[in-house]
Design a protein around this motif. Structure first.
Motif: not given
Lengths: 151, 84
Positions: B2-3, B6, B77-78, B80-82, B84
């Motif tokens: 994933r990283n 990105i 992106v951030r 979306e990550r939060q 999850k």
């Protein structure tokens, strides 16, 4: 203080100086752009070293950007290209990446004499081992939980 | 992965904003500026039409816009990550 401490301090000074030089080399053009953006046309390139100091501010250039040109059109063109390049490139490249990783995994399992039909020819073993060594960096970048990374 | 993905997306975005050579070779801005991009126009203004100030101002605006795009990606992106 031991000589080795001395040397490491010396080395860190040197690397610091090199980093500062690299920073200047990279930020210099950017600074030139920011210092020159408010000047009149003739003055941007003719000032010599004084071009690095901001001076003679006019808004004329910006007026020209938005009046004289169709800037939004150009930017939309840029965005279109970026969108296509990113989406297509990501698709193709990640498919290629997964294919490569799959190939590596298969070569490994074959080299261990794994779950496939046993292939005892020396050549294929050697080839698989070479392939594995070739691609060790891949597993250092994408370590897998089930297999330790050998350095 | 994933990283990695990105990172690749962000770098590709920034790098493909500065596309120039294909355009120079293929269409040179195309029929009536239809295929001109910002980088291309700023180069042509500065080099061919001698409007250096215009080119510089355009690249400054462009720099700001590219920064905005990169920041927007970063925050999307951030978020979306939060989530999850």
């Amino acid at each position: 203080m031991s000589p080795s401490r001395h040397r490491s301090r010396f080395a860190s000074w040197i690397s610091g100086i090199l980093l500062v030089l690299a920073t200047i080399a990279f930020l210099g053009p950017l600074w030139f752009m920011l210092a020159g953006n408010l000047r009149k046309n003739e003055k941007v390139l003719t000032l010599g070293w004084q071009a690095l100091l901001p001076s003679d501010a006019t808004v004329e250039n910006y007026r020209a950007v938005f009046r004289q040109l169709d800037f939004t059109h150009f930017f939309l063109n840029s965005l279109l290209i970026v969108g296509l390049v990113v989406v297509a490139g990501l698709l193709v490249n990640s498919m290629a990446g997964y294919a490569r990783a799959f190939e590596v995994a298969r070569a490994r399992s074959r080299a261990r004499g794994g779950d496939r039909a046993p292939d005892h020819s020396l050549r294929s073993h050697r080839r698989a081992a070479l392939f594995r060594d070739d691609l060790r960096w891949l597993h250092e970048f994408f370590p897998r939980a089930d297999r330790p990374v050998h350095r | 992965m994933r990283n990695t993905l990105i990172f690749v997306v962000m770098v590709t975005t920034i790098l493909s904003f500065r596309l120039f050579d294909h355009l120079w070779i293929l269409t040179q801005g195309g029929p009536q500026d239809a295929t001109t991009t910002v980088m291309f126009e700023s180069f042509v203004a500065a080099r061919e039409r001698n409007q250096v100030g215009l080119g510089v101002a355009m690249s400054v605006v462009f720099f700001a816009l590219v920064c905005l795009v990169a920041l927007a990606q970063h925050f999307l992106v951030r978020q979306e990550r939060q989530a999850k």
